[in-house]
Design a protein around this motif. Structure first.
Motif, PDB file in Angstrom:
ATOM      1  N   UNK A  56      -9.282  -3.876  -3.155  1.00 24.70           N
ATOM      2  CA  UNK A  56     -10.095  -2.919  -2.398  1.00 24.70           C
ATOM      3  C   UNK A  56      -9.303  -2.327  -1.234  1.00 24.70           C
ATOM      4  N   UNK A  57      -8.479  -3.147  -0.590  1.00 26.39           N
ATOM      5  CA  UNK A  57      -7.625  -2.622   0.486  1.00 26.39           C
ATOM      6  C   UNK A  57      -6.696  -1.534  -0.076  1.00 26.39           C
ATOM      7  N   UNK A  58      -6.123  -1.822  -1.239  1.00 26.15           N
ATOM      8  CA  UNK A  58      -5.212  -0.845  -1.856  1.00 26.15           C
ATOM      9  C   UNK A  58      -5.934   0.469  -2.135  1.00 26.15           C
ATOM     10  N   UNK A  59      -7.203   0.395  -2.562  1.00 23.45           N
ATOM     11  CA  UNK A  59      -7.968   1.628  -2.819  1.00 23.45           C
ATOM     12  C   UNK A  59      -8.177   2.395  -1.504  1.00 23.45           C
ATOM     13  N   UNK A  60      -8.435   1.642  -0.413  1.00 25.88           N
ATOM     14  CA  UNK A  60      -8.607   2.261   0.899  1.00 25.88           C
ATOM     15  C   UNK A  60      -7.327   2.920   1.377  1.00 25.88           C
ATOM     16  N   UNK A  61      -6.215   2.217   1.202  1.00 30.46           N
ATOM     17  CA  UNK A  61      -4.923   2.761   1.636  1.00 30.46           C
ATOM     18  C   UNK A  61      -4.626   4.058   0.881  1.00 30.46           C
ATOM     19  N   UNK A  62      -4.995   4.085  -0.406  1.00 26.18           N
ATOM     20  CA  UNK A  62      -4.699   5.267  -1.226  1.00 26.18           C
ATOM     21  C   UNK A  62      -5.379   6.523  -0.691  1.00 26.18           C
ATOM     22  N   UNK A  63      -6.476   6.341   0.063  1.00 23.30           N
ATOM     23  CA  UNK A  63      -7.206   7.513   0.580  1.00 23.30           C
ATOM     24  C   UNK A  63      -6.656   8.006   1.915  1.00 23.30           C
ATOM     25  N   UNK A  64      -5.753   7.231   2.513  1.00 24.81           N
ATOM     26  CA  UNK A  64      -5.239   7.604   3.845  1.00 24.81           C
ATOM     27  C   UNK A  64      -4.263   8.765   3.726  1.00 24.81           C
ATOM     28  N   UNK A  65      -4.483   9.781   4.553  1.00 25.46           N
ATOM     29  CA  UNK A  65      -3.631  10.974   4.484  1.00 25.46           C
ATOM     30  C   UNK A  65      -2.358  10.757   5.307  1.00 25.46           C
ATOM     31  N   UNK A  66      -1.396  11.623   5.104  1.00 24.50           N
ATOM     32  CA  UNK A  66      -0.166  11.551   5.887  1.00 24.50           C
ATOM     33  C   UNK A  66      -0.456  11.685   7.382  1.00 24.50           C
ATOM     34  N   UNK A  67      -1.382  12.574   7.746  1.00 22.10           N
ATOM     35  CA  UNK A  67      -1.729  12.743   9.169  1.00 22.10           C
ATOM     36  C   UNK A  67      -2.253  11.446   9.755  1.00 22.10           C
ATOM     37  N   UNK A  68      -3.115  10.777   8.981  1.00 16.69           N
ATOM     38  CA  UNK A  68      -3.651   9.498   9.462  1.00 16.69           C
ATOM     39  C   UNK A  68      -2.549   8.447   9.587  1.00 16.69           C
ATOM     40  N   UNK A  69      -1.634   8.429   8.621  1.00 14.50           N
ATOM     41  CA  UNK A  69      -0.522   7.473   8.679  1.00 14.50           C
ATOM     42  C   UNK A  69       0.313   7.708   9.937  1.00 14.50           C
ATOM     43  N   UNK A  70       0.569   8.984  10.248  1.00 20.91           N
ATOM     44  CA  UNK A  70       1.336   9.303  11.457  1.00 20.91           C
ATOM     45  C   UNK A  70       0.595   8.835  12.702  1.00 20.91           C
ATOM     46  N   UNK A  71      -0.717   9.102  12.716  1.00 21.54           N
ATOM     47  CA  UNK A  71      -1.531   8.710  13.871  1.00 21.54           C
ATOM     48  C   UNK A  71      -1.485   7.190  14.073  1.00 21.54           C
ATOM     49  N   UNK A  72      -1.601   6.452  12.983  1.00 14.53           N
ATOM     50  CA  UNK A  72      -1.545   4.983  13.057  1.00 14.53           C
ATOM     51  C   UNK A  72      -0.179   4.548  13.606  1.00 14.53           C
ATOM     52  N   UNK A  73       0.877   5.178  13.088  1.00 14.57           N
ATOM     53  CA  UNK A  73       2.234   4.798  13.519  1.00 14.57           C
ATOM     54  C   UNK A  73       2.440   5.107  14.998  1.00 14.57           C
ATOM     55  N   UNK A  74       1.924   6.260  15.450  1.00 13.41           N
ATOM     56  CA  UNK A  74       2.087   6.632  16.866  1.00 13.41           C
ATOM     57  C   UNK A  74       1.389   5.607  17.761  1.00 13.41           C
ATOM     58  N   UNK A  75       0.265   5.123  17.303  1.00 12.98           N
ATOM     59  CA  UNK A  75      -0.476   4.129  18.074  1.00 12.98           C
ATOM     60  C   UNK A  75       0.286   2.789  18.079  1.00 12.98           C
ATOM     61  N   UNK A  76       0.778   2.385  16.903  1.00 12.62           N
ATOM     62  CA  UNK A  76       1.435   1.070  16.783  1.00 12.62           C
ATOM     63  C   UNK A  76       2.764   1.014  17.521  1.00 12.62           C
ATOM     64  N   UNK A  77       3.439   2.149  17.562  1.00 15.72           N
ATOM     65  CA  UNK A  77       4.792   2.155  18.117  1.00 15.72           C
ATOM     66  C   UNK A  77       4.761   1.859  19.627  1.00 15.72           C
TER      67      UNK A  77
END
Lengths: 390, 65
Positions: A335-356
């Protein structure tokens, strides 16, 4: 009287573990491998976690290429998130590792036959009673009370017994990997690229293999395979980032990322490893789960032989023990993998900016998944479940 | 229409076999063949192939139309 008690089809980690476990229970066991060699070709990124590995075998410098302590994830805009691993990891020499496991099975008393391509089953009253195989141009037959199919991503043996083993396209990653020389990468770090540019619906990995070598591989979701192919993408990646690298080996392969099959047994047969879809659906790692599944299958088969009861009822201990060991976790990961599959590139960038912004020593895989779950709240429960192990 | 294997380029990795819904692909150590009578031309093997060695014989189809 049958030729063998147990026939194992496939000589990867799952098959060897199954053969060893069955032989240890006193079952007369043979393992049939279709290729000329055990362990070759290596269709695998070769990464494993130390704790998972130690459950089954003591790490041996003979087949460990590198020891991993750091991870880097790069978002689509190349924001780099660095963090340490709670548990050490290893990059293996699978060719030697698979040999070690097969050798262990043989020392437990299992026979091993290479160049043996199973192309049919012996069926009686819907029971699998053995296999037909090709050996050096000759058709041979062997009978047994239980057949264990560890025939990998193809999973044809299970189909021959009437089980539905085909992966849906969306549950199959199309993979390609080059083992390259002459590259300068941190030998203690695994490096991942995500996002539509380099890895639509999957990820690209760099796993160091020691002496200036690394596995550089890519798995893309089968759906994206219509317009992309991982071979061309890896070579484009190498041209851009490692133009002086030489490709020493290249392989392709499929990574089945679906849920474990609902039915992993039928009359006289058990399925295990990739053939039973036991791969971790988030990471694509299938070595440890395959070893676990194989060991349980072999152990239960051995017990059935001892009891003289080969009924599906007697074999039920196999799916039950698998489900207890990995099954629930595996479903949460799916189920996590299905959720990850829906994440857009913009969201991935946003997550990375927060984590960094978090110091890397304070980051962990759990924190990263929690940050991902902030974008996809429906994942939160599964992330908690997967990490807490309930 | 017919699924074709481009000559001598297959890596025999089995990914296509793993997705084939009708078990129409035979694969041995270094030998692959499509069982055309069984194949339903769904084309997913073409998409999933990591090195694009499968193709559908679209020209043939046009010819028969």
């Amino acid at each position: 009287m049958t030729d063998y008690d147990v026939i194992v089809v496939g000589g990867g980690p799952a098959g060897s573990m199954a053969a060893e476990a069955a032989a240890k229970q006193g079952a007369k066991t043979i393992l049939l491998e279709k290729d000329r060699d055990i362990g070759y070709p290596v269709r695998c990124g070769e990464g494993v976690g130390a704790t998972g590995l130690r459950k089954f075998i003591e790490p041996d410098p003979g087949w460990i290429a590198t020891t991993i302590s750091k991870v880097r994830m790069r978002s689509p805009d190349n924001t780099q998130v660095n963090f340490g691993m709670d548990d050490a990891g290893y990059v293996l020499h699978r060719r030697l590792f698979d040999y070690a496991l097969a050798n262990r099975a043989s020392q437990a008393g299992a026979e091993i036959q290479t160049r043996a391509y199973v192309d049919g089953l012996i069926l009686e009253d819907e029971y699998v009673r053995g296999v037909k195989y090709q050996y050096m141009g000759e058709t041979r037959k062997l009978t047994a009370n239980i057949v264990i199919a560890a025939d990998g991503v193809e999973s044809r043996v299970g189909r021959m017994a009437g089980l539905r083993t085909a992966s849906k396209l969306k549950d199959m990653d199309s993979g390609y990997q080059a083992t390259v020389g002459n590259i300068d990468v941190d030998q203690e770090m695994i490096d991942f690229y995500v996002g539509d540019n380099w890895a639509p619906g999957g990820y690209l990995w760099i796993f160091p293999k020691g002496d200036g070598m690394a596995n550089i591989g890519l798995g893309i979701n089968g759906i994206y395979g219509k317009d992309h192919n991982p071979h061309d993408m890896i070579h484009a990646f190498l041209r851009q980032y490692f133009p002086t690298a030489s490709v020493l080996t290249s392989v392709c392969g499929g990574i089945p990322l679906g849920k474990t099959l609902k039915k992993i047994t039928a009359k006289g047969i058990m399925l295990t490893g990739d053939a039973a879809h036991m791969v971790n659906p988030v990471t694509g790692g299938g070595i440890i789960t395959g070893m676990e599944g194989g060991q349980i299958a072999g152990d239960v088969a051995g017990q059935c032989i001892q009891a003289g009861d080969y009924s599906e009822q007697a074999m039920k201990a196999y799916p039950e023990r698998w489900h207890k060991a990995e099954g629930k976790n595996h479903e949460a990961l799916y189920r996590i993998a299905q959720g990850i599959a829906e994440i857009t590139d913009d969201q991935l960038n946003k997550i990375a900016h927060r984590l960094v912004k978090t110091p890397s020593e304070n980051l962990s895989l759990l924190k990263i998944f929690t940050a991902v779950a902030r974008e996809k709240p429906k994942m939160l429960l599964d992330v908690t479940r997967a990490f807490a192990g309930f | 229409m017919m699924i074709l294997v481009k000559d001598n380029r297959c890596d025999f990795c089995g990914t296509c076999v793993g997705v084939c819904p009708v078990d129409a692909i035979e694969l041995r150590e270094a030998d692959i063949s499509i069982i055309h009578d069984t194949c339903i031309d769904c084309d997913i093997c073409i998409w999933v192939c990591p090195i694009d060695v499968l193709s559908s014989d679209a020209k043939e189809e046009v010819k028969h139309d």
